[in-house]
Design a protein around this motif. Structure first.
Motif, PDB file in Angstrom:
ATOM      1  N   LEU A  69      48.273  51.314  67.770  1.00 45.21           N
ATOM      2  CA  LEU A  69      48.742  52.521  67.091  1.00 45.21           C
ATOM      3  C   LEU A  69      49.538  52.123  65.860  1.00 45.21           C
ATOM      4  CD1 LEU A  69      47.882  53.860  69.768  1.00 45.21           C
ATOM      5  CD2 LEU A  69      49.921  55.299  69.611  1.00 45.21           C
ATOM      6  N   VAL A  70      49.376  52.904  64.789  1.00 47.97           N
ATOM      7  CA  VAL A  70      50.037  52.605  63.519  1.00 47.97           C
ATOM      8  C   VAL A  70      50.844  53.819  63.077  1.00 47.97           C
ATOM      9  CG1 VAL A  70      49.740  51.935  61.102  1.00 47.97           C
ATOM     10  CG2 VAL A  70      48.166  51.053  62.850  1.00 47.97           C
ATOM     11  N   PHE A  71      52.111  53.583  62.730  1.00 38.55           N
ATOM     12  CA  PHE A  71      52.949  54.604  62.091  1.00 38.55           C
ATOM     13  C   PHE A  71      53.102  54.176  60.642  1.00 38.55           C
ATOM     14  CE2 PHE A  71      57.020  56.064  60.473  1.00 38.55           C
ATOM     15  CZ  PHE A  71      57.140  57.368  60.930  1.00 38.55           C
ATOM     16  N   LEU A  72      52.553  54.970  59.729  1.00 42.43           N
ATOM     17  CA  LEU A  72      52.579  54.619  58.313  1.00 42.43           C
ATOM     18  C   LEU A  72      53.200  55.736  57.498  1.00 42.43           C
ATOM     19  CD1 LEU A  72      51.719  52.748  55.942  1.00 42.43           C
ATOM     20  CD2 LEU A  72      49.557  54.012  55.878  1.00 42.43           C
ATOM     21  N   SER A  73      54.272  55.393  56.763  1.00 43.11           N
ATOM     22  CA  SER A  73      54.881  56.342  55.834  1.00 43.11           C
ATOM     23  C   SER A  73      54.217  56.196  54.477  1.00 43.11           C
ATOM     24  CB  SER A  73      56.381  56.074  55.695  1.00 43.11           C
ATOM     25  OG  SER A  73      57.066  56.392  56.880  1.00 43.11           O
ATOM     26  N   THR A  74      53.654  57.279  53.983  1.00 47.68           N
ATOM     27  CA  THR A  74      53.029  57.243  52.660  1.00 47.68           C
ATOM     28  C   THR A  74      53.974  57.705  51.569  1.00 47.68           C
ATOM     29  OG1 THR A  74      52.082  59.408  53.190  1.00 47.68           O
ATOM     30  CG2 THR A  74      50.673  57.472  53.514  1.00 47.68           C
ATOM     31  N   THR A  75      55.045  58.402  51.948  1.00 46.18           N
ATOM     32  CA  THR A  75      56.157  58.741  51.056  1.00 46.18           C
ATOM     33  C   THR A  75      57.420  58.656  51.909  1.00 46.18           C
ATOM     34  OG1 THR A  75      56.340  61.133  51.449  1.00 46.18           O
ATOM     35  CG2 THR A  75      54.644  60.413  49.880  1.00 46.18           C
ATOM     36  N   SER A  76      58.569  58.887  51.285  1.00 48.47           N
ATOM     37  CA  SER A  76      59.815  58.863  52.046  1.00 48.47           C
ATOM     38  C   SER A  76      59.927  60.037  53.007  1.00 48.47           C
ATOM     39  CB  SER A  76      61.009  58.860  51.095  1.00 48.47           C
ATOM     40  OG  SER A  76      61.020  60.048  50.307  1.00 48.47           O
ATOM     41  N   LYS A  77      59.044  61.039  52.864  1.00 49.81           N
ATOM     42  CA  LYS A  77      59.124  62.237  53.693  1.00 49.81           C
ATOM     43  C   LYS A  77      57.881  62.477  54.539  1.00 49.81           C
ATOM     44  CE  LYS A  77      62.219  64.635  50.463  1.00 49.81           C
ATOM     45  NZ  LYS A  77      62.425  65.857  49.648  1.00 49.81           N
ATOM     46  N   ASP A  78      56.830  61.695  54.338  1.00 49.18           N
ATOM     47  CA  ASP A  78      55.565  61.940  55.034  1.00 49.18           C
ATOM     48  C   ASP A  78      55.101  60.685  55.762  1.00 49.18           C
ATOM     49  OD1 ASP A  78      54.867  64.717  53.916  1.00 49.18           O
ATOM     50  OD2 ASP A  78      55.179  63.533  52.092  1.00 49.18           O
ATOM     51  N   ALA A  79      54.658  60.866  56.993  1.00 49.50           N
ATOM     52  CA  ALA A  79      54.151  59.745  57.771  1.00 49.50           C
ATOM     53  C   ALA A  79      53.081  60.232  58.730  1.00 49.50           C
ATOM     54  CB  ALA A  79      55.281  59.059  58.532  1.00 49.50           C
ATOM     55  N   THR A  80      52.233  59.313  59.155  1.00 47.02           N
ATOM     56  CA  THR A  80      51.152  59.623  60.084  1.00 47.02           C
ATOM     57  C   THR A  80      51.116  58.583  61.193  1.00 47.02           C
ATOM     58  OG1 THR A  80      49.835  60.560  58.282  1.00 47.02           O
ATOM     59  CG2 THR A  80      48.677  60.024  60.320  1.00 47.02           C
ATOM     60  N   LEU A  81      50.887  59.035  62.404  1.00 45.26           N
ATOM     61  CA  LEU A  81      50.641  58.146  63.531  1.00 45.26           C
ATOM     62  C   LEU A  81      49.154  58.192  63.835  1.00 45.26           C
ATOM     63  CD1 LEU A  81      51.919  56.359  65.819  1.00 45.26           C
ATOM     64  CD2 LEU A  81      51.943  58.442  67.231  1.00 45.26           C
ATOM     65  N   PHE A  82      48.493  57.047  63.760  1.00 42.77           N
ATOM     66  CA  PHE A  82      47.059  57.011  64.035  1.00 42.77           C
ATOM     67  C   PHE A  82      46.710  55.775  64.855  1.00 42.77           C
ATOM     68  CE2 PHE A  82      47.715  55.142  59.827  1.00 42.77           C
ATOM     69  CZ  PHE A  82      47.007  53.957  59.881  1.00 42.77           C
ATOM     70  N   GLU A  83      45.524  55.834  65.447  1.00 45.70           N
ATOM     71  CA  GLU A  83      45.065  54.717  66.280  1.00 45.70           C
ATOM     72  C   GLU A  83      43.895  54.012  65.605  1.00 45.70           C
ATOM     73  OE1 GLU A  83      43.581  53.699  70.861  1.00 45.70           O
ATOM     74  OE2 GLU A  83      43.931  55.792  70.259  1.00 45.70           O
ATOM     75  N   LEU A  84      43.874  52.701  65.714  1.00 50.78           N
ATOM     76  CA  LEU A  84      42.733  51.902  65.263  1.00 50.78           C
ATOM     77  C   LEU A  84      41.823  51.689  66.462  1.00 50.78           C
ATOM     78  CD1 LEU A  84      44.485  49.203  63.014  1.00 50.78           C
ATOM     79  CD2 LEU A  84      43.494  51.391  62.324  1.00 50.78           C
ATOM     80  N   GLN A  85      40.619  52.278  66.400  1.00 47.07           N
ATOM     81  CA  GLN A  85      39.695  52.236  67.524  1.00 47.07           C
ATOM     82  C   GLN A  85      38.416  51.495  67.158  1.00 47.07           C
ATOM     83  OE1 GLN A  85      39.142  56.445  68.338  1.00 47.07           O
ATOM     84  NE2 GLN A  85      40.865  56.489  69.778  1.00 47.07           N
ATOM     85  N   ILE A 113      59.891  58.539  67.929  1.00 48.98           N
ATOM     86  CA  ILE A 113      58.603  57.968  67.528  1.00 48.98           C
ATOM     87  C   ILE A 113      58.024  57.117  68.653  1.00 48.98           C
ATOM     88  CG2 ILE A 113      57.486  56.385  65.910  1.00 48.98           C
ATOM     89  CD1 ILE A 113      59.592  57.317  63.821  1.00 48.98           C
ATOM     90  N   LEU A 114      58.869  56.308  69.279  1.00 49.24           N
ATOM     91  CA  LEU A 114      58.400  55.468  70.381  1.00 49.24           C
ATOM     92  C   LEU A 114      57.969  56.304  71.582  1.00 49.24           C
ATOM     93  CD1 LEU A 114      60.993  52.560  70.206  1.00 49.24           C
ATOM     94  CD2 LEU A 114      58.547  52.432  69.670  1.00 49.24           C
ATOM     95  N   ASN A 115      58.636  57.421  71.814  1.00 43.89           N
ATOM     96  CA  ASN A 115      58.203  58.315  72.902  1.00 43.89           C
ATOM     97  C   ASN A 115      56.825  58.890  72.607  1.00 43.89           C
ATOM     98  OD1 ASN A 115      60.425  57.972  74.574  1.00 43.89           O
ATOM     99  ND2 ASN A 115      61.561  59.689  73.708  1.00 43.89           N
ATOM    100  N   ASP A 116      56.544  59.150  71.337  1.00 41.54           N
ATOM    101  CA  ASP A 116      55.198  59.594  70.959  1.00 41.54           C
ATOM    102  C   ASP A 116      54.175  58.505  71.268  1.00 41.54           C
ATOM    103  OD1 ASP A 116      56.015  62.072  70.058  1.00 41.54           O
ATOM    104  OD2 ASP A 116      56.235  61.433  67.965  1.00 41.54           O
ATOM    105  N   VAL A 117      54.509  57.276  70.939  1.00 43.26           N
ATOM    106  CA  VAL A 117      53.609  56.150  71.220  1.00 43.26           C
ATOM    107  C   VAL A 117      53.320  56.059  72.713  1.00 43.26           C
ATOM    108  CG1 VAL A 117      53.376  53.636  71.146  1.00 43.26           C
ATOM    109  CG2 VAL A 117      54.318  54.858  69.176  1.00 43.26           C
ATOM    110  N   LYS A 118      54.359  56.168  73.523  1.00 38.34           N
ATOM    111  CA  LYS A 118      54.184  56.110  74.975  1.00 38.34           C
ATOM    112  C   LYS A 118      53.311  57.263  75.476  1.00 38.34           C
ATOM    113  CE  LYS A 118      58.002  55.558  77.300  1.00 38.34           C
ATOM    114  NZ  LYS A 118      59.431  55.757  77.671  1.00 38.34           N
ATOM    115  N   SER A 119      53.493  58.439  74.859  1.00 38.57           N
ATOM    116  CA  SER A 119      52.736  59.613  75.289  1.00 38.57           C
ATOM    117  C   SER A 119      51.251  59.483  74.945  1.00 38.57           C
ATOM    118  CB  SER A 119      53.329  60.866  74.642  1.00 38.57           C
ATOM    119  OG  SER A 119      52.570  62.014  74.960  1.00 38.57           O
ATOM    120  N   TYR A 120      50.970  59.034  73.728  1.00 43.55           N
ATOM    121  CA  TYR A 120      49.582  58.933  73.272  1.00 43.55           C
ATOM    122  C   TYR A 120      48.858  57.701  73.805  1.00 43.55           C
ATOM    123  CZ  TYR A 120      50.288  62.717  69.878  1.00 43.55           C
ATOM    124  OH  TYR A 120      50.539  63.927  69.280  1.00 43.55           O
TER     125      TYR A 120
END
Length: 387
Positions: A69-85, A113-120
């Motif tokens: 799983l990757v948490f990537l901030s593309t700006t100081s206010k925007d980020a996405t959590l996605f999985e590499l499959q 954020i880590l709780n999201d990782v555990k959930s997903y």
């Protein structure tokens, strides 16, 4: 009335069954590797290149019983959590969640954020890769530099190297550790793809939330870790020796600037290292007149980070006690590698400079630094444990 009660019970059973069918439990894998890339001012393109290299590695079918799983901030206010499959010979990005104004500089925000990782991606174990700028253990409140004082992450030159979270978005290591602890996690490893993070003060702060710490005692080039070849050793059964070998091979042949340092700290050995250091410190005081003879691991003036092993050889004249420390240090940092020189942008953020490595233990210490940024070193858990 009895019929109505019976009908209600039957209806409740079916409704509960439907709810369970709509939210099936996710399978638990052996390990989830979490790649954490919060906003870091000028490193976004480098992070994107890192992810591209991870995808190349995953295309080779290296994922067995792991998820990435990757948490990537593309700006100081925007980020996405996605999985590499891995799917049909390709690596795809599956978006899991988007964030607005994620609080990645607070313990609560990191825990969330880590709780999201555990959930997903529930797993038997977790590891974490952190991509940012880095400045070791130095707390954000310690910086006494004026607005015109340039730092190593301010590089405008042709070579760039990698403050944890970026210049304006700094995360203290103690905050980071609390965020992980409050999420109820202890990582197999935390790998910092950042400058100056293989230092004993950082490792000691993180010893209760990770088994191993992987990092660079000096600056690392903006390219970061060589993920295309390293990923296979970061997944499955972790091969720490090979991680260091791949790193060295890459940076010995890196065309832009063939310089790199890496160390792996076994955090279970840190308490014993601290015990020996406390004995040494109780008996001996470092002679400041020989500070110039200790291997520096940065380009700052005065220096902030010194090679831990070389420092102790200059501090402790007792051969038996020094041997005891050196044996323990090898247990604490069992894997490491380095090129002949390390590169720093700290002295000249336009051209940089290379400095010869004459002594190397894979981990640094700031005990003897007189730099203003180390004014709070006596407040670190490491210093308190060793003095």
């Amino acid at each position: 009335m009895k019929k109505l009660v019976f009908l209600f019970l039957i209806l409740s059973f079916f409704l509960t069954s439907c709810e369970k069918e709509d939210t099936p439990e996710l399978p638990v894998v052996q390990r989830t590797v979490f790649v954490y890339m919060p906003w870091s001012t000028n490193l976004l393109s480098d992070f994107q290149n890192n992810i591209d290299d991870m995808e190349i590695a995953i295309k080779k079918g290296i994922l067995k019983n792991e998820r990435v799983l990757v948490f990537l901030s593309t700006t100081s206010k925007d980020a996405t959590l996605f999985e590499l499959q891995y799917k049909d010979g390709e690596c795809i990005r599956h978006t899991l969640k988007t964030y607005e104004n994620p609080a990645f500089t607070t313990a609560a925000g990191i825990t969330s954020i880590l709780n999201d990782v555990k959930s997903y991606a529930p797993a038997n174990g977790y590891s974490m890769i952190v991509g940012c700028h880095g400045f070791g253990w130095i707390p954000s409140s310690s910086s006494t530099r004026g607005i015109d004082q340039r730092m190593h992450w301010d590089s405008q030159g042709i070579y760039r190297t990698r403050w944890f979270g970026g210049k304006e978005f700094k995360t203290d290591i103690t905050t980071f550790a609390k965020g992980i602890s409050d999420a109820g996690l202890k990582m197999e490893y935390i790998m910092f793809d950042d400058c100056y993070m293989s230092c004993v003060e950082v490792a000691y702060d993180l010893k209760d939330v990770t088994h191993y710490l992987i990092g660079c005692p000096t600056e690392i080039m903006a390219h970061g870790m060589p993920y295309e070849d390293m990923c296979v050793y970061l997944l499955g059964t972790v091969d720490y020796a090979s991680i260091c070998e791949v790193f060295l091979d890459f940076y010995q042949n890196y065309e832009r600037m063939p310089c790199g340092t890496i160390g792996v700290t076994d955090c279970s050995e840190l308490d014993e290292l601290a015990t020996i250091m406390k004995e040494i410190n109780s008996r001996y005081t470092f002679e400041s007149s020989i500070m110039g003879s200790v291997q520096v691991m940065d380009g700052y003036l005065p220096a902030i980070f010194f090679d831990l092993g070389d420092y102790v050889t200059k501090l402790c004249p007792d051969r038996d006690l020094l041997d005891k420390l050196e044996v323990q240090l090898k247990r604490t940092v069992p894997f490491k590698s380095h090129t002949e020189y390390f590169f720093t942008m700290a002295k000249d953020v336009y051209r940089g400079e290379i400095i010869k490595i004459n002594a190397y233990s894979g981990i640094t210490i700031s005990d003897i630094s007189t730099n203003n940024d180390t004014a709070k070193k006596a407040e670190t858990a490491w210093y308190k444990a060793t003095h």
